[in-house]
Design a protein around this motif. Sequence first.
Motif, PDB file in Angstrom:
ATOM      1  N   SER A  66       5.179  -7.223 -11.152  1.00 50.21           N
ATOM      2  CA  SER A  66       5.228  -7.533 -12.584  1.00 50.21           C
ATOM      3  C   SER A  66       5.548  -6.290 -13.408  1.00 50.21           C
ATOM      4  CB  SER A  66       3.889  -8.129 -13.045  1.00 50.21           C
ATOM      5  OG  SER A  66       2.868  -7.131 -13.078  1.00 50.21           O
ATOM      6  N   VAL A  67       5.455  -5.126 -12.780  1.00 51.76           N
ATOM      7  CA  VAL A  67       5.766  -3.859 -13.449  1.00 51.76           C
ATOM      8  C   VAL A  67       7.252  -3.577 -13.294  1.00 51.76           C
ATOM      9  CG1 VAL A  67       5.373  -1.362 -13.424  1.00 51.76           C
ATOM     10  CG2 VAL A  67       3.451  -2.946 -13.092  1.00 51.76           C
ATOM     11  N   SER A  68       7.911  -3.324 -14.388  1.00 52.07           N
ATOM     12  CA  SER A  68       9.337  -3.038 -14.380  1.00 52.07           C
ATOM     13  C   SER A  68       9.631  -1.813 -13.518  1.00 52.07           C
ATOM     14  CB  SER A  68       9.830  -2.801 -15.813  1.00 52.07           C
ATOM     15  OG  SER A  68      11.194  -2.472 -15.827  1.00 52.07           O
ATOM     16  N   GLY A  69      10.598  -1.954 -12.608  1.00 50.04           N
ATOM     17  CA  GLY A  69      10.979  -0.841 -11.751  1.00 50.04           C
ATOM     18  C   GLY A  69      10.326  -0.881 -10.382  1.00 50.04           C
ATOM     19  N   VAL A  70       9.386  -1.807 -10.187  1.00 49.88           N
ATOM     20  CA  VAL A  70       8.726  -1.933  -8.880  1.00 49.88           C
ATOM     21  C   VAL A  70       9.360  -3.085  -8.118  1.00 49.88           C
ATOM     22  CG1 VAL A  70       6.570  -2.370  -7.648  1.00 49.88           C
ATOM     23  CG2 VAL A  70       6.563  -1.012  -9.758  1.00 49.88           C
ATOM     24  N   GLY A  71      10.067  -2.749  -7.047  1.00 48.00           N
ATOM     25  CA  GLY A  71      10.725  -3.761  -6.230  1.00 48.00           C
ATOM     26  C   GLY A  71      10.091  -3.859  -4.857  1.00 48.00           C
ATOM     27  N   GLN A  72      10.858  -4.403  -3.924  1.00 52.42           N
ATOM     28  CA  GLN A  72      10.322  -4.664  -2.591  1.00 52.42           C
ATOM     29  C   GLN A  72       9.945  -3.380  -1.854  1.00 52.42           C
ATOM     30  OE1 GLN A  72       9.690  -7.736  -1.550  1.00 52.42           O
ATOM     31  NE2 GLN A  72       8.785  -6.989   0.345  1.00 52.42           N
ATOM     32  N   HIS A  73      10.780  -2.358  -1.950  1.00 51.32           N
ATOM     33  CA  HIS A  73      10.497  -1.111  -1.230  1.00 51.32           C
ATOM     34  C   HIS A  73       9.218  -0.455  -1.751  1.00 51.32           C
ATOM     35  CE1 HIS A  73      14.105  -1.311   1.063  1.00 51.32           C
ATOM     36  NE2 HIS A  73      14.922  -1.148   0.031  1.00 51.32           N
ATOM     37  N   SER A  74       9.064  -0.394  -3.074  1.00 49.39           N
ATOM     38  CA  SER A  74       7.860   0.220  -3.655  1.00 49.39           C
ATOM     39  C   SER A  74       6.625  -0.594  -3.313  1.00 49.39           C
ATOM     40  CB  SER A  74       8.005   0.326  -5.176  1.00 49.39           C
ATOM     41  OG  SER A  74       9.057   1.189  -5.526  1.00 49.39           O
ATOM     42  N   THR A  75       6.753  -1.916  -3.355  1.00 54.27           N
ATOM     43  CA  THR A  75       5.627  -2.789  -3.039  1.00 54.27           C
ATOM     44  C   THR A  75       5.172  -2.579  -1.600  1.00 54.27           C
ATOM     45  OG1 THR A  75       6.370  -4.452  -4.623  1.00 54.27           O
ATOM     46  CG2 THR A  75       4.866  -5.196  -2.908  1.00 54.27           C
ATOM     47  N   ARG A  76       6.123  -2.506  -0.679  1.00 54.32           N
ATOM     48  CA  ARG A  76       5.770  -2.293   0.722  1.00 54.32           C
ATOM     49  C   ARG A  76       5.079  -0.949   0.916  1.00 54.32           C
ATOM     50  NH1 ARG A  76      11.395  -4.361   3.563  1.00 54.32           N
ATOM     51  NH2 ARG A  76      10.923  -6.601   3.569  1.00 54.32           N
ATOM     52  N   LEU A  77       5.619   0.082   0.276  1.00 56.01           N
ATOM     53  CA  LEU A  77       5.041   1.417   0.409  1.00 56.01           C
ATOM     54  C   LEU A  77       3.599   1.436  -0.102  1.00 56.01           C
ATOM     55  CD1 LEU A  77       5.418   4.437   1.073  1.00 56.01           C
ATOM     56  CD2 LEU A  77       6.294   4.739  -1.262  1.00 56.01           C
ATOM     57  N   ILE A  78       3.384   0.867  -1.279  1.00 52.36           N
ATOM     58  CA  ILE A  78       2.045   0.838  -1.866  1.00 52.36           C
ATOM     59  C   ILE A  78       1.092   0.015  -0.996  1.00 52.36           C
ATOM     60  CG2 ILE A  78       0.715  -0.033  -3.842  1.00 52.36           C
ATOM     61  CD1 ILE A  78       3.165   0.715  -5.592  1.00 52.36           C
ATOM     62  N   SER A  79       1.562  -1.110  -0.486  1.00 55.25           N
ATOM     63  CA  SER A  79       0.722  -1.973   0.347  1.00 55.25           C
ATOM     64  C   SER A  79       0.325  -1.279   1.648  1.00 55.25           C
ATOM     65  CB  SER A  79       1.442  -3.283   0.657  1.00 55.25           C
ATOM     66  OG  SER A  79       1.688  -4.014  -0.525  1.00 55.25           O
ATOM     67  N   ILE A  80       1.249  -0.527   2.235  1.00 58.42           N
ATOM     68  CA  ILE A  80       0.943   0.202   3.464  1.00 58.42           C
ATOM     69  C   ILE A  80      -0.129   1.255   3.203  1.00 58.42           C
ATOM     70  CG2 ILE A  80       1.868   1.852   5.147  1.00 58.42           C
ATOM     71  CD1 ILE A  80       4.549   0.287   4.918  1.00 58.42           C
ATOM     72  N   ILE A  81       0.018   1.988   2.109  1.00 63.19           N
ATOM     73  CA  ILE A  81      -0.982   2.998   1.754  1.00 63.19           C
ATOM     74  C   ILE A  81      -2.333   2.328   1.503  1.00 63.19           C
ATOM     75  CG2 ILE A  81      -1.652   4.780   0.102  1.00 63.19           C
ATOM     76  CD1 ILE A  81       0.685   5.581   1.847  1.00 63.19           C
ATOM     77  N   GLY A  82      -2.326   1.171   0.847  1.00 67.50           N
ATOM     78  CA  GLY A  82      -3.563   0.441   0.583  1.00 67.50           C
ATOM     79  C   GLY A  82      -4.270   0.043   1.865  1.00 67.50           C
ATOM     80  N   GLU A  83      -3.499  -0.432   2.842  1.00 70.60           N
ATOM     81  CA  GLU A  83      -4.090  -0.828   4.125  1.00 70.60           C
ATOM     82  C   GLU A  83      -4.643   0.391   4.871  1.00 70.60           C
ATOM     83  OE1 GLU A  83      -5.334  -3.320   7.235  1.00 70.60           O
ATOM     84  OE2 GLU A  83      -4.745  -3.748   5.156  1.00 70.60           O
ATOM     85  N   ILE A  84      -3.944   1.509   4.784  1.00 77.54           N
ATOM     86  CA  ILE A  84      -4.438   2.743   5.411  1.00 77.54           C
ATOM     87  C   ILE A  84      -5.752   3.167   4.756  1.00 77.54           C
ATOM     88  CG2 ILE A  84      -3.982   5.218   5.704  1.00 77.54           C
ATOM     89  CD1 ILE A  84      -0.995   4.477   5.999  1.00 77.54           C
ATOM     90  N   MET A  85      -5.820   3.115   3.425  1.00 68.55           N
ATOM     91  CA  MET A  85      -7.048   3.460   2.705  1.00 68.55           C
ATOM     92  C   MET A  85      -8.201   2.567   3.151  1.00 68.55           C
ATOM     93  SD  MET A  85      -5.495   3.947  -1.151  1.00 68.55           S
ATOM     94  CE  MET A  85      -7.107   3.711  -1.910  1.00 68.55           C
ATOM     95  N   TYR A  86      -7.918   1.266   3.245  1.00 69.17           N
ATOM     96  CA  TYR A  86      -8.949   0.301   3.644  1.00 69.17           C
ATOM     97  C   TYR A  86      -9.480   0.612   5.045  1.00 69.17           C
ATOM     98  CZ  TYR A  86     -10.906  -4.123   5.318  1.00 69.17           C
ATOM     99  OH  TYR A  86     -11.720  -5.074   5.861  1.00 69.17           O
ATOM    100  N   ARG A  87      -8.579   0.854   5.975  1.00 66.67           N
ATOM    101  CA  ARG A  87      -9.008   1.093   7.355  1.00 66.67           C
ATOM    102  C   ARG A  87      -9.739   2.422   7.505  1.00 66.67           C
ATOM    103  NH1 ARG A  87      -4.645  -1.549  11.568  1.00 66.67           N
ATOM    104  NH2 ARG A  87      -4.156  -3.389  10.315  1.00 66.67           N
TER     105      ARG A  87
END
Length: 224
Positions: A66-87
């Motif tokens: 929903s944030v302008s400028g955030v597409g699939q590549h940025s979403t994947r990168l952020i999600s991967i970092i989030g999963e690493i943080m969680y684990r």
Amino acid sequence: MDHSEHRQRIMARFERGEYLEDHELLEVLLFFSRPRVNTNGIAHELIDTCGSLREVFYSDDKRLKSVSGVGQHSTRLISIIGEIMYRCNLSTCNTSKIYNDEEERKRYLCALLDGADEEKVYMVMFNRTNRFIDCVQIGEGLYGESEIGVARAIEKATRAQAASVIIAHNHPGGIAAASATDEETAQKLNVIFLNSDIDVIGHYVVAGNKCTRYGEKSNKALTE
């Protein structure tokens, strides 16, 4: 517009170990998904939209995009970092202590359900010598209203040769207090598991960094 000089300056600060503000750190991360774009404004808007730097990494794809400028590549990168943080957070908990140590048990359950934006139900299993076996998700949605996979949970526990289990669920955006429905569901589960020769040693509800135990066995519940 060429933003290479700005990128070089902020990356140099990062590599020198200088303190970066939250938006600056996120800006650096976004360099890798948006190599030709000024990511400063995107970083600011992500934090404003999600509420904090931490929540950026725990947000779902829809909110991120929903944030302008955030597409699939940025979403994947952020999600991967989030999963690493969680684990990484979950890995700091000592599963060998959670059977007997109530404080460590609650810390583990808070880490297990950290960042979940919908209600989930987990089963933690222990063997006959009280050693941790595994943890599996057995349901999602409203705890007392959705179909918790009880038969599947019993099957998993039996297959793992579990002698006892802990049941935990979360209240996203709520409080760590059991509702009347939670209490009723807990008593039903106590009986179902007991009939399969599996002891439920505790029910817990998690909200944020708070965790509360409830659903203690009652003589009435176990004899009905």
